[in-house]
Design a protein around this motif. Structure first.
Motif, short mmCIF file in Angstrom:
data_model
loop_
_atom_site.label_atom_id
_atom_site.label_comp_id
_atom_site.label_asym_id
_atom_site.label_seq_id
_atom_site.Cartn_x
_atom_site.Cartn_y
_atom_site.Cartn_z
N CYS A 107 -49.19 84.99 38.13
CA CYS A 107 -47.75 84.34 38.40
C CYS A 107 -47.72 83.27 37.35
N TYR A 108 -46.36 82.92 36.77
CA TYR A 108 -46.22 81.95 35.87
C TYR A 108 -45.06 81.27 36.56
N PHE A 109 -45.30 79.61 36.35
CA PHE A 109 -44.18 79.00 36.48
C PHE A 109 -44.03 77.92 35.52
N SER A 110 -42.80 77.53 34.89
CA SER A 110 -42.44 76.64 33.95
C SER A 110 -42.86 75.30 34.66
N LYS A 111 -43.32 74.20 33.84
CA LYS A 111 -43.59 73.11 34.33
C LYS A 111 -42.15 72.48 34.79
N ASP A 112 -41.25 72.76 34.25
CA ASP A 112 -40.02 72.01 34.33
C ASP A 112 -39.73 72.19 36.03
N ASP A 113 -39.68 73.77 36.13
CA ASP A 113 -39.32 73.91 37.51
C ASP A 113 -40.29 73.59 38.47
N LEU A 114 -41.77 73.56 38.15
CA LEU A 114 -42.46 73.03 39.29
C LEU A 114 -42.30 71.50 39.26
N LYS A 115 -42.04 70.93 38.30
CA LYS A 115 -41.91 69.58 38.66
C LYS A 115 -40.68 69.37 39.59
N ASN A 116 -39.61 69.99 39.41
CA ASN A 116 -38.55 70.04 40.34
C ASN A 116 -38.73 70.29 41.82
N ILE A 117 -39.69 71.12 41.82
CA ILE A 117 -39.93 71.60 43.31
C ILE A 117 -40.84 70.80 43.83
N LEU A 118 -41.93 69.96 42.96
CA LEU A 118 -42.84 69.05 43.83
C LEU A 118 -42.21 67.89 44.17
N LEU A 119 -40.77 67.49 43.37
CA LEU A 119 -40.24 66.43 43.82
C LEU A 119 -39.34 66.71 44.96
N THR A 120 -39.33 68.05 45.24
CA THR A 120 -38.31 68.62 46.57
C THR A 120 -38.87 68.46 47.61
N ILE A 121 -40.30 69.15 47.57
CA ILE A 121 -40.91 69.37 48.79
C ILE A 121 -42.33 68.79 49.13
N PRO A 122 -42.24 67.80 49.65
CA PRO A 122 -43.51 66.88 49.87
C PRO A 122 -44.63 67.74 50.54
N SER A 123 -44.58 68.75 51.29
CA SER A 123 -45.67 69.27 51.82
C SER A 123 -46.45 69.99 50.64
N LEU A 124 -45.81 70.51 49.66
CA LEU A 124 -46.25 71.34 48.48
C LEU A 124 -47.11 70.19 47.77
N THR A 125 -46.38 69.10 47.34
CA THR A 125 -46.77 68.16 46.74
C THR A 125 -48.21 67.66 47.33
N PHE A 126 -48.04 67.33 48.53
CA PHE A 126 -49.32 67.05 49.22
C PHE A 126 -50.53 67.97 48.76
N ASP A 127 -50.23 69.33 49.13
CA ASP A 127 -51.40 70.12 48.94
C ASP A 127 -51.74 70.18 47.69
N PHE A 128 -50.87 70.00 46.45
CA PHE A 128 -51.43 69.99 45.24
C PHE A 128 -52.34 68.79 45.18
N MET A 129 -51.88 67.49 45.83
CA MET A 129 -52.65 66.40 45.48
C MET A 129 -54.15 66.65 45.86
N LEU A 130 -54.27 67.33 47.44
CA LEU A 130 -55.41 67.65 48.05
C LEU A 130 -56.20 68.53 46.97
N PHE A 131 -55.52 69.60 46.44
CA PHE A 131 -56.24 70.43 45.37
C PHE A 131 -57.08 69.64 44.29
N TYR A 132 -56.22 68.93 43.65
CA TYR A 132 -56.70 68.30 42.71
C TYR A 132 -57.71 67.22 43.00
N ALA A 133 -57.92 66.64 44.19
CA ALA A 133 -58.83 65.74 44.71
C ALA A 133 -60.13 66.87 44.67
#
Length: 234
Positions: A107-133
């Motif tokens: 599955c592929y997402f462009s980084k612009d799309d992803l950026k937008n959605i990360l700015l929109t959905i905090p729970s997703l952003t939080f999960d990403f942060m946990l993943f990076y950690a």
DNA sequence: TCATTAATCGCAC
DNA sequence: GTGCGATTAATGA
């Protein structure tokens, strides 16, 4: 292709947050890419346009060093992210290459799309942060292992890791890797891996059927590297 | 099957 | 431990 809401990869960060109604438009922009076995779909140093998820299949992620020596950085299976460091931040280029280990759907997402959605959905952003950690912590323990373990210990550690990550059936690992892949992940040479594997076979700790490897005695192998793994996740 | 590719091992360094 | 090269095994068209 299956939309994320019905995807069976429960560990996928997108899937986890797919119930949020705000994600719908974003999911429409998802692309599906099919890769044949051993096909390379990210080349090191190439401009990074987005980020991949393994939908079904197995992938190796590597960096190339001096003399074409490869260092495999990580492996990815169903639901896991690939190319996540190229997508954001300052680096405009992929710092890694990625190759399918078997026929794989991405599955592929462009980084612009992803950026937008990360700015929109905090729970997703939080999960990403946990993943990076988690990623960072794992990569730190890997640095330590590569520096402090003997070659034999590194090969054993790699075998146990493969078993943990991809599992085994009938005492054979569910991944088919070349000896060179084992070497590139363990930080040695192909010959060294071959030699260590053959002594492990003689000791009755490891099994081989054709090109597939299997672990016969998990306990003994774990014991041998236990001094390095006292307080570790894997 | 046969040609290609991967694995193994001995040997020199 | 490393790397070359000859030999053998596995794979796939």
């Amino acid at each position: 292709m299956a939309d994320c809401i019905h995807c069976e990869n429960l560990n996928c960060l997108i899937k986890k947050n797919s119930k949020d109604p705000k994600i719908e438009d974003f999911l429409k922009n998802k692309h599906t890419i099919k890769c044949k076995k051993s096909q390379q779909f990210i080349m090191e140093g190439t401009p990074a346009h987005g980020l991949f998820f393994a939908y079904k299949g197995k992938v190796k992620v590597a960096k190339t060093g001096i003399n074409d020596r490869e260092q495999i950085v990580r492996f990815a299976k169903d639901g896991e992210i690939i190319g996540h460091r190229g997508g954001f931040g300052s680096s405009k280029y992929y710092s890694i290459s990625a190759q399918a280990l078997e026929d794989t759907t991405l599955c592929y997402f462009s980084k612009d799309d992803l950026k937008n959605i990360l700015l929109t959905i905090p729970s997703l952003t939080f999960d990403f942060m946990l993943f990076y950690a988690d990623e960072l912590s794992e990569s730190e323990t890997r640095v330590r292992k590569l520096a402090q373990m003997s070659v034999r210990e590194r090969v054993i550690d790699t075998l146990l890791y493969m078993d943990k990550k991809f599992g085994s059936t009938d005492q054979l690992l569910n991944v088919l890797l070349s000896r060179k892949d084992y070497a590139d992940y363990s930080g040695t040479t192909e010959e060294q891996v071959i030699r260590i594997l053959s002594t492990l076979k003689k000791e009755g700790l490891v099994n081989a059927k054709g090109r597939k490897l299997g672990i016969l005695n998990h306990e003994a192998l774990r014991e041998e590297i236990s001094k390095h793994t006292f307080s570790m996740t894997r």
